[in-house]
Design a protein around this motif. Structure first.
Motif, short mmCIF file in Angstrom:
data_model
loop_
_atom_site.label_atom_id
_atom_site.label_comp_id
_atom_site.label_asym_id
_atom_site.label_seq_id
_atom_site.Cartn_x
_atom_site.Cartn_y
_atom_site.Cartn_z
N ASP A 425 3.44 104.67 -20.25
CA ASP A 425 4.61 104.29 -19.72
C ASP A 425 5.09 102.78 -19.43
O ASP A 425 5.67 102.22 -18.80
CB ASP A 425 4.81 104.88 -18.13
N GLU A 427 6.73 99.75 -20.15
CA GLU A 427 7.86 99.36 -20.75
C GLU A 427 7.96 98.13 -21.35
O GLU A 427 8.44 97.77 -22.41
CB GLU A 427 9.03 99.40 -19.49
N TRP A 453 13.24 105.30 -25.47
CA TRP A 453 13.22 104.61 -24.53
C TRP A 453 14.67 104.09 -23.61
O TRP A 453 14.67 103.62 -22.58
CB TRP A 453 12.36 103.12 -24.60
N GLY A 455 16.81 105.70 -22.03
CA GLY A 455 17.13 105.99 -20.70
C GLY A 455 16.19 105.38 -19.66
O GLY A 455 16.26 105.33 -18.42
N ARG A 456 14.97 104.65 -20.10
CA ARG A 456 14.06 104.12 -19.32
C ARG A 456 13.84 102.66 -19.23
O ARG A 456 13.42 101.99 -18.45
CB ARG A 456 12.60 104.80 -19.70
N SER A 457 14.66 102.00 -20.20
CA SER A 457 14.50 100.59 -20.43
C SER A 457 16.09 99.82 -20.73
O SER A 457 16.44 100.29 -21.89
CB SER A 457 13.64 100.14 -21.71
#
Length: 709
Positions: A425, A427, A453, A455-457
């Motif tokens: 995880d 980033e 990534w 949706g997460r970064s």
């Protein structure tokens, strides 16, 4: 010595334990029960009937210690009794009824500590003469010895409630004649979470007992089980006059050492000059590393790494071991001597988990410098196996950025992948992998990363959308790196090679580049030549500011600022602030604020600015600089509301410059306040920043057009 009343007092103290035990050790103290008296109290003014057979026997043997102990015991039991003024009367019988020879034999066995034989002899005599009874004093003495043994055994076994139960049942033990028993009772109170009762026992010993060695030992015991402030209170009982004067200097030194040690772990707690001087004396008076280590950590955590480095070196010379090495390496890092720190910490990395953590932390910091340092191939070659052996994701990420910034894109991508394999995880590592893959023109690889990534970064999503294409600003590494001892794993297939030329990544312009431009171009203007009278001074060799006059420390601070060594300058300015006055103190506080601003330590700069009054011009200058850094930090973190608040507060002090107006505009844009953003960008456009303002206006147009469609 008032043994009788003292014994009753401490007996009452201990007897209160029974109720506490029933309450589960709640710490509430019930009213103490009176100490039991094995004989009925005599009538007023009547002499007590006391069995002096034990006293007579010990006197006949010339056993002074036992005589004194027996006198103390009898006084505790019979407050109205006084021993004969001439003990020779006891040894000759003193005209009393002749003693049965068996009694002398029993006391002799008692004196030899053959308690089982005493019991056996009594049983044998009673079997032949059922009417015969041993002296009551002998029975009490036997019970006391047996109780003391039970109490001692329970104490040695850590059975603290049994210790207190035995003491409750045998209050005659609780006198200065049994100091060891009293120490064990105090320890039992401490181990059952009753520190105040432990303090009461130690207080009784200090107020009632006279042996100098036992009094000093009592304080040493108290040091182990009581908080520092309660031990300090016990020092008030020190005897400074009379035939037996106490010397508690060693206790005071230990208390000072503990207070400095506590402050050494907390940068917000400051030790007194008296305590520091006491620990300095301890350090000079011994070849042990302990006091030097305490001073070293105190200086390190209170912003004086140069002095800490000297102290940790002394501790190393005194065989201070891994803890001294840990402090030495951390001080080198604080002084930004990272190359030295890495080489030193590498040699100690296997000595303790803390040393491994420090090495990984320093190696990560060394690789993460901007611009990337010119490192010898051997340095990188020894960092790699440690990072991989410890499976340290932050170290792998640092190797990735080092490779990326030295244009070794394949190697960089391998290291970012390795970091993600250890910390899926992470980033920043994913962002580094995306940048490296994009720079390598590996479209399929980049799309796979972006899909995973997006949706997460936000950064990776922007790269995929083309809004930050080619922008390779390195993100900050995590502040805390935790070393982990795990199985060895192979290093990535590529290792960063030494690079003679270290090209910087070229940033290509695009529609949104102006959004990041203010972050790169905005700087806090600070003057570093204040107080300089003769041009650039030579301060290459670091000097400890502690021994300098306030003016000399001030000069050293400005010199270190000119040499771009702000953290060392802070120490020099701090010395001038503490010891200086008037103009010197004002200049030092000003310089200290600038030094902290140079390192982006905004909160510390604000505190430093308040240490001495400043002129109106300087208050405005420092206030504007501090608010600028707060706005920039908030903008970098995506805290746009805080960015606008800081900029508005700054605008009340000084006019807002164009680059900060651009940040204001982009903050409005990020918050969806497009009308406010448009007004700001148009205002900037009129000042000549047409290209940057146009980028913002175009971005607003694109977003609002999409919304209308």
């Amino acid at each position: 010595m008032r043994l009788a009343s003292s014994a009753i007092t401490v007996a009452a103290l201990v007897l209160g334990f029974a109720a506490i035990a029933q309450q589960g050790g709640s710490g509430q103290s019930p009213a103490p029960a009176p100490a039991p008296n094995p004989t009925a109290p005599p009538a007023r003014n009547a002499l007590p009937q006391v069995d002096e057979s034990a006293l007579r026997y010990f006197a006949s043997q010339g056993d002074t210690r036992r005589v004194n102990a027996e006198i103390a015991r009898l006084r505790a039991l019979y407050p109205n009794w006084n021993p004969p003024s001439d003990l020779s009367q006891l040894s000759s019988g003193g005209g009393q009824t002749p003693v049965d020879p068996i009694i002398d034999r029993l006391w002799e066995l008692y004196r030899e500590d053959k308690i089982a034989d005493v019991r056996a002899t009594i049983a044998e005599r009673q079997s032949s003469d059922p009417n015969w009874q041993p002296p009551q004093e002998l029975l009490i003495a036997l019970e006391s010895v047996e109780a003391r043994r039970r109490l001692t055994n329970a104490s040695d076994a850590g059975q603290w409630r049994t210790v207190l139960s035995v003491a409750t049942e045998t209050p005659a033990l609780l006198t200065c004649a049994n100091v060891d028993v009293m120490w064990r009772v105090a320890e039992a109170f401490a181990k059952t979470d009753q520190p105040n009762r432990a303090r009461d026992v130690y207080t009784y010993l200090m107020t009632s007992c006279t042996n100098p060695g036992e009094r000093l030992a009592t304080l040493q015991k108290a040091l182990e089980f009581l908080p520092t402030n309660q031990v300090t209170e016990l020092l008030q009982h020190e005897r400074k006059t009379g035939t037996e004067i106490d010397n508690f200097d060693s206790i005071r030194e230990e208390l000072a050492r503990r207070r400095v040690e506590a402050a050494s772990n907390d940068g917000k707690t400051t030790a007194t000059p008296e305590d520091l001087a006491a620990v300095e004396r301890l350090a000079r008076g011994t070849e042990e590393a302990g006091p030097v280590l305490v001073l070293g950590w105190y200086n390190y955590h209170h912003g004086n790494p140069a002095r800490a480095l000297e102290l940790f070196k002394t501790a190393l010379d005194r065989k201070g071991g891994p803890k001294a090495a840990e402090g030495y390496a951390m001080s080198l890092r604080a002084l930004e001597r990272l190359v030295e720190a890495e080489a030193f910490a590498y040699e100690w990395r296997e000595q303790a988990p803390e040393n491994m953590k420090v090495y990984l932390d320093i190696a990560t910091a060394l690789l993460s410098q901007d611009p990337p340092p010119r490192l010898d191939a051997r340095v990188v070659a020894r960092i790699v196996p440690v990072v991989t052996g410890q499976r340290f994701p932050d170290g792998a990420q640092a190797l990735g950025w080092y490779s990326y910034n030295t244009n070794q894109l394949q190697t960089a991508r391998d290291w970012f992948r390795q970091a993600l394999s250890w910390k899926p995880d992470d980033e920043p590592s994913a962002y580094g992998q995306a940048l490296s893959t994009q720079r390598m023109n590996d479209r399929a690889g980049f799309n796979a990363i972006a899909t995973q990534w997006r949706g997460r970064s936000e950064r990776i999503a922007d790269l995929a959308d083309g809004t930050l294409r080619g922008q390779a600003a390195q993100p900050s590494l995590p502040a805390t790196q935790q070393a982990r001892t795990v199985e060895m794993t192979p290093a990535p297939r590529s290792v960063p090679a030494p690079v003679e030329e270290q090209p910087r990544v070229v940033v290509q312009r695009n529609t949104y580049q102006a959004e990041a431009a203010p972050m790169r171009e905005t700087v806090v203007e600070t003057r570093t030549t204040q107080g300089s009278a003769g041009g650039r001074r030579n301060c290459i060799m670091t000097r400890n500011a502690e021994g300098l006059s306030p003016d000399a420390a001030l000069g050293l601070g400005w010199c270190l600022m000119e040499a771009n060594r702000p953290l060392e300058a802070v120490n020099a300015f701090d010395q001038a602030v503490r010891r200086g006055s008037g103009r010197t103190r004002e200049e030092a506080a000003y310089g200290k604020s600038l030094a902290y601003l140079r390192k982006n330590l905004t909160s510390e700069a604000a505190v430093a600015a308040a240490q001495a009054p400043q002129t109106g011009e300087r208050r405005v200058e420092l206030g504007a600089s501090i608010l600028t850094q707060r706005a920039l930090a908030a903008y970098r973190d995506g805290r746009y509301t805080e960015t606008l608040l800081a900029l508005s507060e700054r605008a009340r002090l000084v006019p807002e410059q164009n680059d900060l107006m651009l940040i204001r505009g982009w903050s409005y844009f990020r918050m969806g306040r497009y009308d406010d953003a448009r007004k700001v960008f148009k205002a900037v456009e009129k000042t000549g920043y047409s290209e940057e303002a146009a980028a913002g206006l175009n971005a607003i147009l694109e977003v609002t057009s999409n919304v209308r469609q």
